[in-house]
Design a protein around this motif. Structure first.
Motif, mmCIF file in Angstrom:
data_model
loop_
_atom_site.group_PDB
_atom_site.id
_atom_site.type_symbol
_atom_site.label_atom_id
_atom_site.label_comp_id
_atom_site.label_asym_id
_atom_site.label_seq_id
_atom_site.Cartn_x
_atom_site.Cartn_y
_atom_site.Cartn_z
ATOM 1 N N THR A 197 39.196 46.137 45.378
ATOM 2 C CA THR A 197 41.161 45.204 46.002
ATOM 3 C C THR A 197 40.618 45.940 47.751
ATOM 4 N N GLY A 198 39.361 46.722 47.564
ATOM 5 C CA GLY A 198 39.070 47.174 49.444
ATOM 6 C C GLY A 198 38.597 46.619 49.962
ATOM 7 N N SER A 199 38.158 45.547 50.048
ATOM 8 C CA SER A 199 37.092 44.759 50.669
ATOM 9 C C SER A 199 38.158 43.757 51.764
ATOM 10 N N THR A 200 37.798 43.598 52.455
ATOM 11 C CA THR A 200 37.961 42.610 54.003
ATOM 12 C C THR A 200 38.870 41.078 53.363
ATOM 13 N N TYR A 256 39.881 41.315 50.129
ATOM 14 C CA TYR A 256 41.021 41.062 49.111
ATOM 15 C C TYR A 256 42.770 41.693 50.327
ATOM 16 N N ARG A 257 42.282 42.901 51.698
ATOM 17 C CA ARG A 257 42.901 43.019 52.230
ATOM 18 C C ARG A 257 43.482 41.747 52.468
ATOM 19 N N ARG A 258 43.157 40.554 53.282
ATOM 20 C CA ARG A 258 43.025 39.590 53.879
ATOM 21 C C ARG A 258 44.183 38.814 53.171
ATOM 22 N N THR A 308 46.023 40.823 50.285
ATOM 23 C CA THR A 308 47.416 41.101 49.775
ATOM 24 C C THR A 308 48.116 41.675 51.607
ATOM 25 N N LYS A 309 47.868 40.721 52.294
ATOM 26 C CA LYS A 309 48.700 40.652 53.685
ATOM 27 C C LYS A 309 48.940 39.301 53.649
ATOM 28 N N SER A 320 49.651 46.439 48.551
ATOM 29 C CA SER A 320 49.154 47.347 48.682
ATOM 30 C C SER A 320 47.662 47.610 48.358
ATOM 31 N N GLY A 321 47.302 46.424 47.461
ATOM 32 C CA GLY A 321 45.754 46.478 47.161
ATOM 33 C C GLY A 321 45.623 47.544 45.895
#
Length: 71
Positions: free
Chosen positions: A4-7, A9-11, A13-14, A46-47
Motif C-alpha cells: 500500500t506504500g508503493s508509488t 498504490y498512492r496514485r 488512492t489519489k 489514505s492507503g
C-alpha cells in the motif's frame, strides 16, 4: 506484489479520492451509500486499508466512473 506504500498504490488512492470529490460526495455520504462507516472510506483513500477488486467496482459504480479510472 506491491504494498500500500508503493508509488502505484498512492496514485490509486489519489485517483480514488479525486473520483469521490468529482462525484460531489463527502466521505460520510459515500460511506452511507456503500453501507460502510466513514472510516472505511477514509482508510481506503489514505492507503491504510487495501481496496480489493469488488470494493473498487463498488466505488466506481457509486462515483459513476470506470474502474480503470483509478489505475
Amino acid at each position: 506484489m506491491r504494498g500500500t506504500g508503493s508509488t502505484e498504490y498512492r496514485r490509486f488512492t489519489k485517483r480514488l479520492r479525486a473520483a469521490r470529490v468529482a462525484a460531489g460526495l463527502t466521505q460520510v455520504q459515500a460511506a452511507k451509500k456503500l453501507g460502510r462507516p466513514q472510516s472505511f472510506v477514509s482508510n481506503c483513500e489514505s492507503g491504510e486499508r487495501r481496496v480489493d477488486l469488488i470494493e473498487a467496482k463498488a466505488f466506481a459504480t457509486l462515483y459513476r466512473c470506470k474502474i480503470t479510472d483509478f489505475l
